[in-house]
Scaffold this motif. Sequence first.
Motif, mmCIF file in Angstrom:
data_model
loop_
_atom_site.group_PDB
_atom_site.id
_atom_site.type_symbol
_atom_site.label_atom_id
_atom_site.label_comp_id
_atom_site.label_asym_id
_atom_site.label_seq_id
_atom_site.Cartn_x
_atom_site.Cartn_y
_atom_site.Cartn_z
ATOM 1 N N SER A 133 0.806 -1.225 0.000
ATOM 2 C CA SER A 133 0.000 0.000 0.000
ATOM 3 C C SER A 133 0.838 1.272 0.000
ATOM 4 O O SER A 133 0.301 2.368 -0.126
ATOM 5 C CB SER A 133 -0.924 0.017 1.221
ATOM 6 O OG SER A 133 -0.167 0.161 2.409
ATOM 7 N N CYS A 134 2.149 1.125 0.134
ATOM 8 C CA CYS A 134 3.019 2.292 0.298
ATOM 9 C C CYS A 134 3.813 2.577 -0.971
ATOM 10 O O CYS A 134 4.629 1.763 -1.400
ATOM 11 C CB CYS A 134 3.981 2.071 1.465
ATOM 12 S SG CYS A 134 3.124 1.944 3.040
ATOM 13 N N HIS A 186 3.094 4.487 7.501
ATOM 14 C CA HIS A 186 2.739 3.081 7.693
ATOM 15 C C HIS A 186 3.705 2.429 8.682
ATOM 16 O O HIS A 186 3.279 1.733 9.602
ATOM 17 C CB HIS A 186 2.772 2.329 6.359
ATOM 18 C CG HIS A 186 2.642 0.849 6.512
ATOM 19 N ND1 HIS A 186 1.458 0.245 6.847
ATOM 20 C CD2 HIS A 186 3.563 -0.136 6.413
ATOM 21 C CE1 HIS A 186 1.650 -1.056 6.942
ATOM 22 N NE2 HIS A 186 2.918 -1.318 6.689
ATOM 23 N N SER A 217 5.079 5.373 3.555
ATOM 24 C CA SER A 217 3.758 5.988 3.564
ATOM 25 C C SER A 217 3.128 5.790 2.191
ATOM 26 O O SER A 217 3.793 5.369 1.243
ATOM 27 C CB SER A 217 3.848 7.480 3.897
ATOM 28 O OG SER A 217 4.543 8.168 2.887
ATOM 29 N N VAL A 218 1.862 6.127 2.104
ATOM 30 C CA VAL A 218 1.153 5.977 0.839
ATOM 31 C C VAL A 218 1.786 6.864 -0.237
ATOM 32 O O VAL A 218 1.987 6.433 -1.372
ATOM 33 C CB VAL A 218 -0.349 6.303 1.009
ATOM 34 C CG1 VAL A 218 -1.069 6.282 -0.327
ATOM 35 C CG2 VAL A 218 -0.984 5.314 1.986
ATOM 36 N N HIS A 219 2.156 8.082 0.137
ATOM 37 C CA HIS A 219 2.716 9.046 -0.817
ATOM 38 C C HIS A 219 4.101 9.513 -0.369
ATOM 39 O O HIS A 219 4.476 9.371 0.792
ATOM 40 C CB HIS A 219 1.785 10.252 -0.960
ATOM 41 C CG HIS A 219 0.426 9.879 -1.464
ATOM 42 N ND1 HIS A 219 0.195 9.435 -2.743
ATOM 43 C CD2 HIS A 219 -0.773 9.861 -0.831
ATOM 44 C CE1 HIS A 219 -1.089 9.168 -2.901
ATOM 45 N NE2 HIS A 219 -1.704 9.419 -1.744
#
Length: 138
Positions: A24-25, A74, A98-100
């Motif tokens: 997801s990251c 995350h 992190s996601v972004h």
Amino acid sequence: MIDIALRATPLDLTECSQFVSHPSCGGLCFFVGTIRDLNLGQTVTHLEFDTYDVMALKEMHKIAETAREQFGLHAVALHHRKGELTIGEVAVIVAVSSVHRAPAFAGCEFVIDELKKTVPIWKKEFRADGSHWLAARP
């Protein structure tokens, strides 16, 4: 997810990377601090890190928790060496995901900056003309 370590043995960037990686990251950010041979124009032969282990680990965990909450990270891995290190050795690794990318960059910078400010890890610098503690002494 948080992984904190204080070690007298070499640190492993791959270990930290694997810990923070997640499908997801899309943002992974790393800071790797190494021992350099010059400081303020003076030749450095090696460094020694002294720590108050119990308090250092507690503070490192607190920094990682704060970074996760503040930047929506995350995972955070924060590993630091202790003992004597030679030129070129890795002294500290910060790894975050992190996601972004923007939160990853900001979170990584926050972690290393807070580590330097608040964690009881002291650095002694050795030079040809003698040695001295940098900043506060243990």
